[in-house]
Design an enzyme around this catalytic site. Structure first.
Site, mmCIF file in Angstrom:
data_model
loop_
_atom_site.group_PDB
_atom_site.id
_atom_site.type_symbol
_atom_site.label_atom_id
_atom_site.label_comp_id
_atom_site.label_asym_id
_atom_site.label_seq_id
_atom_site.Cartn_x
_atom_site.Cartn_y
_atom_site.Cartn_z
ATOM 1 C CD GLU A 62 -4.464 7.703 9.544
ATOM 2 O OE1 GLU A 62 -3.833 8.754 9.741
ATOM 3 O OE2 GLU A 62 -4.074 6.600 9.960
ATOM 4 C CE1 TYR A 92 -0.039 3.121 13.566
ATOM 5 C CE2 TYR A 92 -1.987 4.071 12.540
ATOM 6 C CZ TYR A 92 -0.717 3.533 12.439
ATOM 7 O OH TYR A 92 -0.126 3.407 11.206
ATOM 8 C CG HIS A 152 -1.016 9.042 3.369
ATOM 9 N ND1 HIS A 152 -1.184 7.700 3.664
ATOM 10 C CD2 HIS A 152 -0.546 9.603 4.505
ATOM 11 C CE1 HIS A 152 -0.814 7.469 4.916
ATOM 12 N NE2 HIS A 152 -0.418 8.622 5.458
ATOM 13 N NE ARG A 182 -3.309 2.548 2.620
ATOM 14 C CZ ARG A 182 -3.271 3.393 3.659
ATOM 15 N NH1 ARG A 182 -2.626 3.063 4.760
ATOM 16 N NH2 ARG A 182 -3.884 4.545 3.599
ATOM 17 C CG ASN A 187 -5.066 3.408 8.656
ATOM 18 O OD1 ASN A 187 -5.207 2.400 7.964
ATOM 19 N ND2 ASN A 187 -4.564 4.539 8.183
ATOM 20 C CD GLU A 230 -1.523 4.068 8.015
ATOM 21 O OE1 GLU A 230 -1.233 4.509 9.148
ATOM 22 O OE2 GLU A 230 -1.725 4.797 7.032
HETATM 23 O O1 IFM Z 1 2.720 7.778 9.927
HETATM 24 C C1 IFM Z 1 1.346 7.811 10.088
HETATM 25 C C2 IFM Z 1 0.639 7.615 8.773
HETATM 26 O O2 IFM Z 1 1.014 8.569 7.828
HETATM 27 C C3 IFM Z 1 -0.861 7.728 8.957
HETATM 28 N N1 IFM Z 1 -1.307 6.869 10.008
HETATM 29 C C4 IFM Z 1 -0.613 6.892 11.260
HETATM 30 C C5 IFM Z 1 0.889 6.717 11.020
HETATM 31 C C6 IFM Z 1 1.635 6.725 12.370
HETATM 32 O O3 IFM Z 1 1.423 7.926 13.038
#
Ligand code: IFM
Length: 443
Positions: A164, A290, A119, A75, A288, A347
């Protein structure tokens, strides 16, 4: 032993500004991140993406790296200012040629391309006209997307419109920590709507081309939990969930904005037909993941009357809590509340303080992190979520936006002085998982 279904895709992810460098080559125009990162005080140590991982020149080596790791899909994102240096009109063929060459190399290596159209690197010329706060930017984005569809077409099996949009809108226009660095809530609400409208218009352009490929959007989703079972905390968590998640999920899958977002004035920028466009049917959803956030009521906070509490337990170098169970919950939530479409985890990954010693990086924390998140994907799948793939963020250490080069997310270590790449232990572990489609963690 945990086994992944045969159609499950193991991939790695990057984005253009974070790795390409070559910001003035072959006709690329400036983006908002060039301007922002060159503005004193905006990024750690004044780091910029001028050179980054020099991927623009080293993409063949990077494709070989992926091939060596056995990665099935890559990706990457396409840099709008390489394709249209002024943001509209004139197309820079040299920019398209680069992605053409990259895709050729990937296909040759047996790696499936997944391309993100936006992005975060908006052409600066469009920012000079208001950027995402200007409705015309949504139309310009769809025109740019159509140029890409026309050239790259079905050689890219999956396109992602916007990565995002929450980050672009909120970090860029409310917090000011990302480009374009505004702190204006009215601008944030307008930018958020136009990012979503741009997504919808790009989907329309894509459908008009009848490609055999698929299209989706990637949202960053946060698992929001109340800090306690007190009603006030639960209500505060619900408001935070609107702000972090529902703002960008409800319009795409339910053609409406949450009441709380309408109260912020979004109706002032929504025109007839916008929500139908934004909610046009997709082929898959990108997630994504985190973080989990624990939320408590806080009367002092004017916007949400809520406070984010510090993460619990182990943290990454970014200060984010390690909560793989949150990934299970966000995947299940998308399925139960929004859509039964296939989901790709586009992600997942972590920065840790990697140490290069005698040519190796023993990043056990990253391996454990990834193992636990893959376990979460399997758990979500067993619980009925149609999750089809997992992309590690990131293939390479890279430019982590306002944090600069200090935060290393890569499976592969990058020596920024020499551009030498060294696969970390986690990369070798990931290669083993991809090869065997299993890992040894007990269920
Ligand atoms: O590095 C970023 C990415 O560009 C978008 N998602 C989160 C990642 C980590 O912060």
């Amino acid at each position: 032993m945990s086994e992944f279904p045969p159609n499950f895709v193991f991939g790695v992810a990057t984005s253009a500004y974070q790795i390409e460098g070559a910001v003035e080559e072959d006709g690329r125009g400036p983006s908002i991140w060039d301007v922002f990162s060159h503005t004193p005080g905006k990024t750690a140590r004044g780091d910029t993406g001028d050179v980054a991982c020099d991927h623009y020149h080293r993409y063949l080596d990077d494709v070989q790296l992926m091939k060596d790791l056995g990665v099935q899909s890559y990706r990457f994102s396409i840099s709008w200012p390489r394709i249209q240096p002024e943001g509209v009109g004139r197309v820079n063929e040299a920019g398209l040629d680069f992605y053409d060459r990259l895709i050729d190399a990937l296909l040759e290596a047996g790696i499936e391309p997944m391309a993100t159209l936006y992005h975060w690197d908006l052409p600066q010329t469009l920012q000079d006209r208001g950027g995402w706060t200007n409705r015309d930017t949504a139309k310009a984005f769809a025109d740019y997307a159509d140029v890409v569809f026309a050239r790259l077409g079905g050689r890219v099996p999956r396109y992602i419109t916007v990565n995002e949009p929450w980050c672009s809108a909120v970090l860029g226009h409310a917090f000011g920590t990302h480009a374009p660095g505004l702190q204006d809530f009215g601008a944030t609400v307008a930018a958020a709507h136009h990012l979503l409208l741009g997504h919808g218009l790009a989907v329309e352009a894509f459908r008009g081309r009848n490609l055999a490929s698929q299209i989706g959007i990637t949202n960053i989703l946060t698992d929001v939990l109340p800090a306690s079972s007190r009603v006030e905390d639960e209500e505060a968590a619900a408001r935070m969930d609107v702000f972090l998640n529902r703002w960008f999920l409800d319009p795409v899958f339910q053609a409406s904005y949450p009441e709380e977002i309408r109260a912020l004035g979004v109706d002032g920028v929504v025109q007839t037909g916008d929500l139908e466009r934004i909610s046009a049917p997709l082929d898959f959803v990108g997630v994504n993941y985190y973080q989990r956030q624990y939320v408590a009521a806080n009367r002092e906070d004017p916007l949400l009357r809520a406070a984010l509490l510090p993460p619990r337990g182990e943290r990454t170098a970014s200060g984010w809590g390690v909560e793989p169970d949150g990934l299970v919950r966000v995947l299940q939530r998308v399925t139960s509340d929004y859509t039964k479409l296939p989901i790709y985890v586009t992600e997942s990954g972590a920065a840790f303080a990697d140490v290069l010693e005698e040519g190796v990086i023993h990043d056990d924390k990253r391996t454990t992190y990834l193992e636990r998140h893959l376990q979460a994907v399997l758990a979500a799948s067993v619980a009925g979520t149609d999750v089809r793939g997992y992309y590690v963020w990131s293939l390479l250490d890279n430019f982590e936006w306002a944090e600069g080069y200090d935060k290393r997310f890569g499976l592969v270590y990058v020596d920024y002085d020499t551009q030498v790449r060294i696969p970390k232990d986690s990369a070798l572990w990931f290669a083993g998982v991809v090869g065997s489609r299993t890992f040894d963690r007990e269920d």
